[in-house]
Write a protein that holds these residues in place. Sequence first.
Motif, PDB file in Angstrom:
ATOM      1  N   VAL A  53       1.210  -1.077  -0.010  1.00  0.00           N
ATOM      2  CA  VAL A  53      -0.128  -0.038   0.233  1.00  0.00           C
ATOM      3  C   VAL A  53       0.688   1.533  -0.312  1.00  0.00           C
ATOM      4  N   PRO A  54       1.777   1.546   0.809  1.00  0.00           N
ATOM      5  CA  PRO A  54       2.534   2.631   0.814  1.00  0.00           C
ATOM      6  C   PRO A  54       3.516   3.200  -0.661  1.00  0.00           C
ATOM      7  N   ARG A  55       3.540   1.898  -1.342  1.00  0.00           N
ATOM      8  CA  ARG A  55       3.748   2.488  -3.329  1.00  0.00           C
ATOM      9  C   ARG A  55       3.162   2.577  -3.706  1.00  0.00           C
ATOM     10  N   LEU A  56       1.781   1.854  -3.429  1.00  0.00           N
ATOM     11  CA  LEU A  56       0.799   2.674  -4.203  1.00  0.00           C
ATOM     12  C   LEU A  56       0.080   3.916  -3.852  1.00  0.00           C
ATOM     13  N   ILE A  57       0.444   4.303  -2.664  1.00  0.00           N
ATOM     14  CA  ILE A  57      -0.058   5.560  -2.407  1.00  0.00           C
ATOM     15  C   ILE A  57       1.136   6.755  -3.125  1.00  0.00           C
ATOM     16  N   LYS A  58       2.339   6.300  -3.450  1.00  0.00           N
ATOM     17  CA  LYS A  58       3.164   7.455  -3.616  1.00  0.00           C
ATOM     18  C   LYS A  58       2.619   7.224  -5.657  1.00  0.00           C
ATOM     19  N   ARG A  59       2.409   6.364  -6.122  1.00  0.00           N
ATOM     20  CA  ARG A  59       2.041   6.032  -6.930  1.00  0.00           C
ATOM     21  C   ARG A  59       1.003   6.785  -7.649  1.00  0.00           C
ATOM     22  N   ALA A  60      -0.193   6.887  -6.640  1.00  0.00           N
ATOM     23  CA  ALA A  60      -0.818   8.037  -7.132  1.00  0.00           C
ATOM     24  C   ALA A  60      -0.796   9.631  -6.171  1.00  0.00           C
ATOM     25  N   LEU A  61      -0.161   9.168  -5.808  1.00  0.00           N
ATOM     26  CA  LEU A  61       0.406  11.394  -5.278  1.00  0.00           C
ATOM     27  C   LEU A  61       1.377  11.274  -7.043  1.00  0.00           C
TER      28      LEU A  61
END
Length: 235
Positions: A53-61
Amino acid sequence: MTVFPLAALLFDLDGTLVDTAPDLADAANHMLTSLGRPVCDEATVSGWIGDGVPRLIKRALTGERFGEPDAALFARAQALYDAYYETHVADRSRLYPGVAQTLADLRADGFRMACVTNKAGRFARPLLGALGIAGYFDVVLCGDELARAKPDPLPLVTACERLGVIRDGAVLVGDSGNDMRAAKAAGMPALAVTYGYHHGADLVALGAAAMTPTFDGIRNFLRFEGRFLCAQALP
Ligand SMILES: O=C(O)COP(=O)(O)O
Ligand SMILES: [Mg+2]
């Protein structure tokens, strides 16, 4: 035909056992809306799954695969995301067809089973429970519980240790390049399901011993008293 002695099965979670994209997308859109940013469609979020999830959030941002957002923004976004996802982890996420029955059949066959996911334990463990499959796993290893996650072999090696089986006595069933790379590095065969979040990766080129378009198709490769038969890739 290759024949391996086999005692245990290791399963990836997102994209293999459970279609988690709907709830991951809802959490991403809750976060993006709260930050005053435009929302994304589910297909876009699906492409961000696989590295936790942390990487998913970074991708979204950032809109980049391995972009690094401003640290304060990321901290704010992660708090929004996690608080939402933690309470909506199984609202719309569903087992893929045949998963519950196949796990029951494999358990009855006598296999020891583990779930090895890059998803954090605070999300993965309640999800397995909510969907009624937690009891099938002798071991559950989550992305925040060891020093390194897949594609590092450490989670697979650790799962085998905890199951009490040797590495080439286990097969990984996964959906992504991270799964195939981890299995290869751990020296264990891997089966790939084709319906998950593979982002177009060539899973055979990455080491999959075989591919199956359905979860219950993995049983075509598991035969009789602990033997893994890998004849050829399914179409
Ligand atoms: O949380 C993720 O991004 C991926 O999790 P998985 O390792 O179960 O596919
Ligand atoms: Mg996966």
